[in-house]
Structure formats: C-alpha cells, structure tokens
Design an enzyme around this catalytic site. Structure first.
Site, PDB file in Angstrom:
ATOM      1  N   SER A 179       0.860  -1.194   0.000  1.00  0.00           N
ATOM      2  CA  SER A 179       0.000   0.000   0.000  1.00  0.00           C
ATOM      3  C   SER A 179       0.891   1.238   0.000  1.00  0.00           C
ATOM      4  O   SER A 179       1.732   1.371  -0.886  1.00  0.00           O
ATOM      5  CB  SER A 179      -0.955  -0.035   1.206  1.00  0.00           C
ATOM      6  OG  SER A 179      -1.872   1.038   1.143  1.00  0.00           O
ATOM      7  N   THR A 180       0.763   2.108   0.990  1.00  0.00           N
ATOM      8  CA  THR A 180       1.521   3.362   1.005  1.00  0.00           C
ATOM      9  C   THR A 180       3.023   3.096   0.943  1.00  0.00           C
ATOM     10  O   THR A 180       3.567   2.357   1.758  1.00  0.00           O
ATOM     11  CB  THR A 180       1.204   4.162   2.280  1.00  0.00           C
ATOM     12  OG1 THR A 180      -0.206   4.265   2.433  1.00  0.00           O
ATOM     13  CG2 THR A 180       1.810   5.551   2.208  1.00  0.00           C
ATOM     14  N   HIS A 205      -2.475  -1.116  -3.487  1.00  0.00           N
ATOM     15  CA  HIS A 205      -3.609  -0.214  -3.340  1.00  0.00           C
ATOM     16  C   HIS A 205      -3.410   0.999  -4.245  1.00  0.00           C
ATOM     17  O   HIS A 205      -2.498   1.795  -4.050  1.00  0.00           O
ATOM     18  CB  HIS A 205      -3.745   0.267  -1.894  1.00  0.00           C
ATOM     19  CG  HIS A 205      -4.097  -0.836  -0.933  1.00  0.00           C
ATOM     20  ND1 HIS A 205      -3.899  -0.720   0.425  1.00  0.00           N
ATOM     21  CD2 HIS A 205      -4.632  -2.070  -1.138  1.00  0.00           C
ATOM     22  CE1 HIS A 205      -4.313  -1.833   1.020  1.00  0.00           C
ATOM     23  NE2 HIS A 205      -4.749  -2.665   0.091  1.00  0.00           N
ATOM     24  N   MET A 298      -0.181   1.051   5.108  1.00  0.00           N
ATOM     25  CA  MET A 298      -0.957   1.372   6.301  1.00  0.00           C
ATOM     26  C   MET A 298      -2.086   0.367   6.477  1.00  0.00           C
ATOM     27  O   MET A 298      -2.679  -0.091   5.504  1.00  0.00           O
ATOM     28  CB  MET A 298      -1.548   2.778   6.165  1.00  0.00           C
ATOM     29  CG  MET A 298      -2.235   3.291   7.420  1.00  0.00           C
ATOM     30  SD  MET A 298      -1.031   3.600   8.710  1.00  0.00           S
ATOM     31  CE  MET A 298      -2.108   4.108  10.051  1.00  0.00           C
ATOM     32  N   ASP A 301      -4.614  -4.834   5.862  1.00  0.00           N
ATOM     33  CA  ASP A 301      -5.113  -5.588   4.715  1.00  0.00           C
ATOM     34  C   ASP A 301      -4.134  -6.692   4.325  1.00  0.00           C
ATOM     35  O   ASP A 301      -2.960  -6.423   4.067  1.00  0.00           O
ATOM     36  CB  ASP A 301      -5.346  -4.642   3.530  1.00  0.00           C
ATOM     37  CG  ASP A 301      -6.008  -5.344   2.351  1.00  0.00           C
ATOM     38  OD1 ASP A 301      -6.822  -6.248   2.592  1.00  0.00           O
ATOM     39  OD2 ASP A 301      -5.708  -4.977   1.208  1.00  0.00           O
TER      40      ASP A 301
END
Length: 367
Positions: A179-180, A205, A298, A301
C-alpha cells in the site's frame, strides 16, 4: 496531541479553498497556509514549518515535480500529491512517488467541488498517514532509471543467469501485497528478478486510471514482463500481473494452469483491490507452491490471509520497519504469525531467489 499542521499548494483557488475547509473540519489537523505556486509555497514552508504539504502535480511558474525534487533534496518532508485522473497525471504522479512523495489523491476531471468533498476521508486519511511516515532524502544528484539490461545488482544479490531457476518458474507463484510506499518497494523487488523468475501476482492499493501506467513503467525497467492483469488470462513465468485499480485480483486453476481472476465486488478491509482477496486465493489454490511478500503499507489488509498462506505451506517474507515508509501491514502480518522472515527491502529478492535455488524445484514446506 498537537494538530497536524498542513500547507496546501495548488494553482486553483477553488481547490485551495476546498482543501483548506476539509482539513480544518478535522479535529486533529489544521491548514496553516495556502499557496498558489511553489515560489509562494517555499516561503510558507520556511516560515511555518508544516508537518505535511499537499502539492498539485501541474502548476505554473514551477512544475510540481521540479519543486518536489528540490524539496526532497534540501528539506525532505511528507508530501501528498494531488493528481488528475488522466494518463499524463498518472505518469507525473508515479514520478512524484519515485522522488519521495508519500502518497497521492486523484481529483476528478470535472465536478471538482463535489468530487473533493466526496474524497474527504481519503484526503484526510492520507495526510494522517503522511504525518507519521518515514521520509527519505533524495541524493544530491538523482541517477537516471536503469534499463533492465544495465540494472546493477543490489548489495547481497547473487547474479542469476537466464535459465538458472529451471522448472521452479513453472511451479511457484510469488504474491506481493503493498500500500503506502509500495509502488517504489514493489519496483525494488521486481527489478532484481531474472527473466525466468516465477510469475508474480501483485495487489498494490491504487485507484482506477493509475495501474496501467504503473505496469507500463515497471515493464520498461524490469527483466520480467509487467502488465495489468486481465480476467481469465494464463499466469506465466517471467511475468508480473498487477491488480487493476478498483477491481479485485485473485488466482484460480484451469487444468494444469494458473489463471488470473479480475472481478468487481465490495471493498475488503476498505480496499479494492484488496491484498486479503489475493492472498486468500493463494492459500486456497497455490498452497505450498506460493511465496508471499508483504511490503510497506498502512492498516492490516492481507495480514490474516498471509497467515492462511503460511498455514497452507507457503514461505513468507515481510519488509522490516526500518525500510518501510509505513510499518502498518507488515507489522500486522508479523503480529499474527504470518512471517517466515522479516528483512530489509533490498534483501527480500536475493533471499527469495536463494531459497528458490536451494529448494531445487521442491515445494516450499518448512522443515
């Protein structure tokens, strides 16, 4: 707790006003200044010392990328880019992430006022994440991106000749969740893989409109072929498949072949695509022939599904805290017992390749 002090940089007076309003509605943040161009922003940053800035990608007088590059060399700080949902916007945004921006928000091409209000939670969540993220300083001179043929081996990498992995590449599948900070972390892993690597299946993401450009960018940098996944296509060695923004990606079997499943559906863990969906299919369909990699991001997930992968016989690598932009998803994977090894980002691909060579085509059940 002190509020997150934010500066908004955008050439649109409407966008500046809307972002300021959105930020000031939050109890834990405040907009301490707005600027119409990077020159005005430079003075605000010097005088106000904000925690986070939001930065428009394309602006007059000085391009947003030029400003970001100077900022990350001289005074690195958390930056959330505000992008447009266009092919050009996607390309510029990906370059901004290479330069050190923490994340981005894609503003709509039309109906900006309503669109930004609709994105209030996304905007403010990303500002909060940015405020806690690890920021990296750019070197004094940014090296041009290496071509696949000339890409240097990372420290600790054992050179891999074509064909060195043999039949491993037809049996194993590598699964990556991120993600991030993950666009650059995933690139770091993929650029170290040889042309005959096992197939790689990735959920990053990312919103619709950006994953195709991201895949094309990686395809030009890596020895393996990288593409946006399509429903029903066969998953082949030497290829990486990225979940399209706004759709879930999973794997299935069709006879002796693995195939990609790209489907719509409800968000899982607030995300679509979701790492949970991909990793759960890895546990169910691939079992001990799966290799899991959890990178920076973050939230949680994919953590529970990665534990399901491990329980089904996969071998899992998790990025360590020191090299993560945000140590959220990796932390959760570690806490729930999903990790076999926790490694710095630059060591993940070499460790994976060494394990593939050592197992000589055998399934990766732990001994």
């Amino acid at each position: 707790m002190s509020k997150i002090r934010t500066v908004v940089v955008d050439d649109s007076a409407l966008v500046r006003s809307l972002l300021k309003e959105i930020i000031n509605r939050q109890p834990d943040m405040e907009c301490v200044g707005v600027a119409a161009d990077p020159y005005a922003a430079r003075e605000l940053i010097r005088n106000l010392d904000p925690d986070v800035i939001t930065l428009d990608v394309e602006m007059p007088r000085m391009d947003g990328l030029d400003f970001l590059e100077k900022l990350m060399r001289l005074r690195p700080m958390p930056v959330v880019m505000v992008s447009t949902l266009t092919e050009r916007g996607a390309e510029v945004t990906l370059r901004a992430l290479e330069l050190g921006a923490i994340d981005f928000v894609a503003k709509p091409k039309i109906g900006v006022a309503n669109g930004l209000q609709h994105l209030e939670h996304e905007i403010t969540d990303k500002i909060r994440i940015a405020a806690r993220a690890q920021v990296r300083k750019l070197p004094a001179t940014a090296a041009p991106a290496a071509s696949p043929a000339a890409a240097p081996a990372a420290p600790g990498t054992v050179p891999v000749r074509a064909g060195a992995l043999g039949r491993l590449s037809t049996e194993k599948l590598i699964f990556i969740g991120a993600s991030t900070g993950g666009t650059e972390a995933t690139k770091e892993v993929l650029m170290q893989l040889p042309a005959d690597s096992p197939a790689v299946v990735i959920t990053q993401h990312m919103p619709p409109g950006f994953t195709r450009s991201y895949a094309a960018r990686l395809d030009g940098l890596c020895r393996i072929a990288v593409k946006e996944a399509q429903d029903g296509e066969r998953i082949l060695p030497g290829h990486a498949y990225i979940a399209p923004g706004g759709l879930h990606l999973s794997v299935d079997r069709s006879g002796a072949n693995y195939i990609a499943r790209v489907q719509d559906g409800e968000p899982v863990n607030r995300h679509k695509p979701s790492v949970e969906v991909l990793f759960r299919s890895a546990a169910r369909v691939v079992g001990p022939n799966a290799i899991g990699i959890m990178l920076t991001g973050m939230g949680a997930d994919g953590a529970r599904a990665m534990k399901e992968m491990r329980d089904a016989g996969s071998y899992n690598y998790v990025q360590d805290e020191a090299t993560c932009v945000v140590f959220g998803m990796p932390r959760e994977a570690i806490n729930c017992g999903a990790a076999d090894e926790v490694l710095p980002l630059q060591r993940i691909a070499p460790a994976l390749l060494e394990r593939l060579r050592a197992t000589a085509g055998l399934s990766l059940n732990r001994v």
